[in-house]
Design an enzyme around this catalytic site. Structure first.
Site, PDB file in Angstrom:
ATOM      1  N   ARG A 171      -5.988   6.999   4.473  1.00  0.00           N
ATOM      2  CA  ARG A 171      -6.208   5.120   4.541  1.00  0.00           C
ATOM      3  C   ARG A 171      -6.515   5.255   6.111  1.00  0.00           C
ATOM      4  NH1 ARG A 171      -4.999   6.247   0.382  1.00  0.00           N
ATOM      5  NH2 ARG A 171      -4.212   4.784  -1.319  1.00  0.00           N
ATOM      6  N   SER A 245      -1.400  -2.435  -2.406  1.00  0.00           N
ATOM      7  CA  SER A 245      -0.113  -1.883  -1.430  1.00  0.00           C
ATOM      8  C   SER A 245       0.089  -2.418  -0.140  1.00  0.00           C
ATOM      9  CB  SER A 245      -0.072  -0.499  -1.458  1.00  0.00           C
ATOM     10  OG  SER A 245      -0.382   0.688  -2.603  1.00  0.00           O
ATOM     11  N   GLU A 341      -0.611  -2.410   5.574  1.00  0.00           N
ATOM     12  CA  GLU A 341      -1.669  -1.183   5.326  1.00  0.00           C
ATOM     13  C   GLU A 341      -3.462  -2.240   5.440  1.00  0.00           C
ATOM     14  OE1 GLU A 341      -2.351   1.028   1.504  1.00  0.00           O
ATOM     15  OE2 GLU A 341      -4.007   0.521   0.562  1.00  0.00           O
TER      16      GLU A 341
HETATM   17  C1  LIG Z   1      -4.797  -4.798  -7.090  1.00  0.00           C
HETATM   18  C2  LIG Z   1      -5.166  -4.003  -5.375  1.00  0.00           C
HETATM   19  C3  LIG Z   1      -4.816  -2.644  -5.787  1.00  0.00           C
HETATM   20  C4  LIG Z   1      -5.196  -1.779  -4.727  1.00  0.00           C
HETATM   21  N1  LIG Z   1      -5.030  -0.847  -5.244  1.00  0.00           N
HETATM   22  C5  LIG Z   1      -5.366   0.219  -4.293  1.00  0.00           C
HETATM   23  C6  LIG Z   1      -5.955   1.571  -4.094  1.00  0.00           C
HETATM   24  O1  LIG Z   1      -5.201   2.028  -5.393  1.00  0.00           O
HETATM   25  N2  LIG Z   1      -5.876   2.260  -3.076  1.00  0.00           N
HETATM   26  C7  LIG Z   1      -6.513   2.007  -2.423  1.00  0.00           C
HETATM   27  O2  LIG Z   1      -7.436   2.951  -1.085  1.00  0.00           O
HETATM   28  N3  LIG Z   1      -6.242   0.609  -1.504  1.00  0.00           N
HETATM   29  C8  LIG Z   1      -6.165   0.150  -2.772  1.00  0.00           C
HETATM   30  N4  LIG Z   1      -6.597  -1.544  -2.524  1.00  0.00           N
HETATM   31  C9  LIG Z   1      -6.554  -2.460  -1.390  1.00  0.00           C
HETATM   32  C10 LIG Z   1      -8.571  -2.663  -1.201  1.00  0.00           C
HETATM   33  O3  LIG Z   1      -8.799  -2.687  -2.394  1.00  0.00           O
HETATM   34  C11 LIG Z   1      -9.311  -2.143  -0.725  1.00  0.00           C
HETATM   35  O4  LIG Z   1      -9.201  -1.746   0.963  1.00  0.00           O
HETATM   36  C12 LIG Z   1     -11.275  -1.956  -0.592  1.00  0.00           C
HETATM   37  O5  LIG Z   1     -11.697  -0.901  -0.552  1.00  0.00           O
HETATM   38  C13 LIG Z   1     -11.123  -2.791  -0.550  1.00  0.00           C
HETATM   39  O6  LIG Z   1     -12.543  -3.484  -0.328  1.00  0.00           O
HETATM   40  P1  LIG Z   1     -12.616  -5.198   0.103  1.00  0.00           P
HETATM   41  O7  LIG Z   1     -14.487  -5.254  -0.114  1.00  0.00           O
HETATM   42  O8  LIG Z   1     -12.346  -6.045  -0.401  1.00  0.00           O
HETATM   43  O9  LIG Z   1     -12.471  -5.320   2.097  1.00  0.00           O
HETATM   44  P2  LIG Z   1     -12.273  -6.160   2.888  1.00  0.00           P
HETATM   45  O10 LIG Z   1     -10.777  -6.603   2.611  1.00  0.00           O
HETATM   46  O11 LIG Z   1     -13.203  -7.113   2.795  1.00  0.00           O
HETATM   47  O12 LIG Z   1     -12.011  -5.358   4.227  1.00  0.00           O
HETATM   48  C14 LIG Z   1     -11.073  -4.676   4.599  1.00  0.00           C
HETATM   49  C15 LIG Z   1     -11.712  -3.853   5.998  1.00  0.00           C
HETATM   50  O13 LIG Z   1     -12.977  -3.254   5.436  1.00  0.00           O
HETATM   51  C16 LIG Z   1     -13.854  -3.944   7.267  1.00  0.00           C
HETATM   52  N5  LIG Z   1     -14.952  -3.682   5.801  1.00  0.00           N
HETATM   53  C17 LIG Z   1     -15.813  -4.126   4.567  1.00  0.00           C
HETATM   54  N6  LIG Z   1     -17.095  -3.699   4.512  1.00  0.00           N
HETATM   55  C18 LIG Z   1     -17.071  -3.717   5.313  1.00  0.00           C
HETATM   56  C19 LIG Z   1     -18.455  -2.627   5.798  1.00  0.00           C
HETATM   57  N7  LIG Z   1     -19.610  -2.808   4.234  1.00  0.00           N
HETATM   58  N8  LIG Z   1     -18.782  -2.329   6.683  1.00  0.00           N
HETATM   59  C20 LIG Z   1     -17.755  -2.295   7.656  1.00  0.00           C
HETATM   60  N9  LIG Z   1     -16.414  -2.814   7.392  1.00  0.00           N
HETATM   61  C21 LIG Z   1     -15.890  -2.998   6.988  1.00  0.00           C
HETATM   62  C22 LIG Z   1     -13.161  -4.647   6.986  1.00  0.00           C
HETATM   63  O14 LIG Z   1     -14.005  -5.547   7.752  1.00  0.00           O
HETATM   64  C23 LIG Z   1     -11.769  -5.001   6.704  1.00  0.00           C
HETATM   65  O15 LIG Z   1     -11.514  -4.302   7.970  1.00  0.00           O
HETATM   66  C24 LIG Z   1      -5.875  -2.217  -3.689  1.00  0.00           C
HETATM   67  C25 LIG Z   1      -6.056  -4.145  -3.524  1.00  0.00           C
HETATM   68  C26 LIG Z   1      -5.880  -4.715  -4.587  1.00  0.00           C
HETATM   69  C27 LIG Z   1      -6.008  -6.160  -4.760  1.00  0.00           C
END
Ligand SMILES: Cc1cc2nc3c(=O)[nH]c(=O)nc-3n(C[C@H](O)[C@H](O)[C@H](O)COP(=O)(O)OP(=O)(O)OC[C@H]3O[C@@H](n4cnc5c(N)ncnc54)[C@H](O)[C@@H]3O)c2cc1C
Length: 345
Positions: A171, A245, A341
């Site tokens: 992570r 998580s 996380e």
């Molecule tokens: C129900 C649920 C289940 C999940 N299960 C998992 C799992 O199984 N495994 C797992 O690893 N994660 C899981 N997650 C966490 C999440 O889905 C991941 O971390 C996902 O990659 C976040 O994507 P996002 O576009 O929503 O990022 P955001 O929440 O919008 O951003 C997260 C971080 O990434 C940065 N960021 C976003 N986009 C960019 C970009 N284009 N360039 C640079 N920085 C950027 C942001 O600044 C921030 O720091 C889960 C979340 C939920 C709600």
């Protein structure tokens, strides 16, 4: 604020509740919708936006918004996906950072390019996937990664990073350290290895093999299994706000693990290749009696103690108060500091 280019979509006082999976209330003073790498460069060159601090937002599924956001929010909406190359040993798939991750996984399977099925149903965008090296059911993004493109938020220059440069960990990546807030990821290339081999070592997938008697599932079957397992145990953010998580699984020395097993023989633990042990954070939280409990309108999910939820109208401050209380009890009982996380803003 005046826009340098009419092409930039700038919104003032933009509500963020719809843009974070916890459903937390917050307002962005300025939000810019970024549809291309060129848009990022326009932001960098903009007389006011260029100088301002920025926060990059994908799908908002890994953030906890505790306040209104004064930084300029760059909402990443860069689209596009294609087969960039095909070799005898791999399909290289390229996608824009604003593509939905799960839709990409489903699309690659539809095209006959397996390899991402264990990562199905992870919410969020393609561009955020490398940031925390998303992982699930025995596969991490790093194992399917080829390279990514980004734009430096200070110079506006384009950059390309391979896996080594991203310094992926559990992570973790360079985007949580030196490049945090400094680079916008605009596109990602994934390497899907041929011939495809299923990854079935994760306990819940082993159970599916045993239940169904299907010892040689195809990629579509693994995808369906992963979706079914996830739907059963994780709340859907559309109905119950959450960020997946909430804490990382802590890693402890073998000695510390033996000590904990001495007191709590049931503790769920997995050996790591370097001899250390990874403990299941959800088990530690459950052991402290938190499952189903609430602090204000923030709570611990009934089916999985690792997931904190918005029971309706919670604020980010309530979520953080609950998280701190959990951290304190886990530390008090096990001497382990749980690390969140999601990004807490
Ligand atoms: C129900 C649920 C289940 C999940 N299960 C998992 C799992 O199984 N495994 C797992 O690893 N994660 C899981 N997650 C966490 C999440 O889905 C991941 O971390 C996902 O990659 C976040 O994507 P996002 O576009 O929503 O990022 P955001 O929440 O919008 O951003 C997260 C971080 O990434 C940065 N960021 C976003 N986009 C960019 C970009 N284009 N360039 C640079 N920085 C950027 C942001 O600044 C921030 O720091 C889960 C979340 C939920 C709600």
């Amino acid at each position: 604020m005046s826009a340098a280019s009419p092409a930039l979509q700038i919104e003032q006082r933009a509500p963020l509740r719809e843009h974070n999976s916890f459903g937390l209330p917050a307002v962005a003073r300025t939000l810019v919708r970024v549809a291309s790498a060129a848009d990022v460069r326009r932001v960098v060159d903009h007389p006011e936006l260029g100088r301002a601090r920025k926060f990059v937002l994908g799908g908002g599924s890994n953030v906890v918004l505790t306040r209104d956001v004064a930084d300029v929010v760059l909402k990443i909406e860069i689209k596009g996906r294609r087969l960039a190359a095909e070799t005898p040993d791999a399909w290289i798939v390229e996608a824009g950072a604003g593509e939905n991750w799960h839709a990409l996984v489903a699309w690659t399977l539809d095209q006959g390019w397996p390899g991402l099925e264990n990562l199905a149903l992870i919410p969020g965008t393609v561009g955020a996937a490398p940031v925390q090296n998303i992982g699930a059911y025995g596969v991490e993004l790093a194992e399917r990664f080829e390279s990514l493109d980004g734009v430096d938020l200070v110079t506006g220059r384009g950059v390309t990073l391979d896996g080594a440069m991203c310094r992926f960990g559990y992570r973790d990546s360079v985007f949580k350290h030196e490049l945090a807030g400094k680079t916008v990821i605009t596109g990602v290339r994934l390497r899907l290895q041929r011939p495809w081999r299923p990854v079935l070592g994760y306990l819940e997938l082993e159970r599916k093999v045993a239940e169904t008697g299907n010892t040689h599932p195809d990629a579509r079957t693994v995808f369906d299994w992963v979706c079914a397992i996830r739907r059963h145990k994780l709340p859907d953010p559309a109905t119950l706000g959450n960020a997946g998580s909430f804490f990382k699984n802590p890693v402890v020395s073998a000695e510390q693990c033996r000590d904990i097993i001495g007191r709590d023989p049931e503790v769920v633990h997995y050996p790591l290749p370097d001899g250390r042990m990874k403990l299941a954070a959800g088990w530690l939280i459950d052991a402290c009696g938190w499952k189903g409990k609430s602090v204000g309108r923030a709570g611990v999910y009934e089916k999985q103690a690792l997931v904190l939820v918005n029971r309706g109208g919670a604020t980010g401050a309530e979520v953080v108060t609950l998280a701190r209380a959990i951290q304190e009890s886990v530390y008090g009982r096990f001497g382990i500091r749980l690390e969140p996380e999601p990004v807490i803003l």
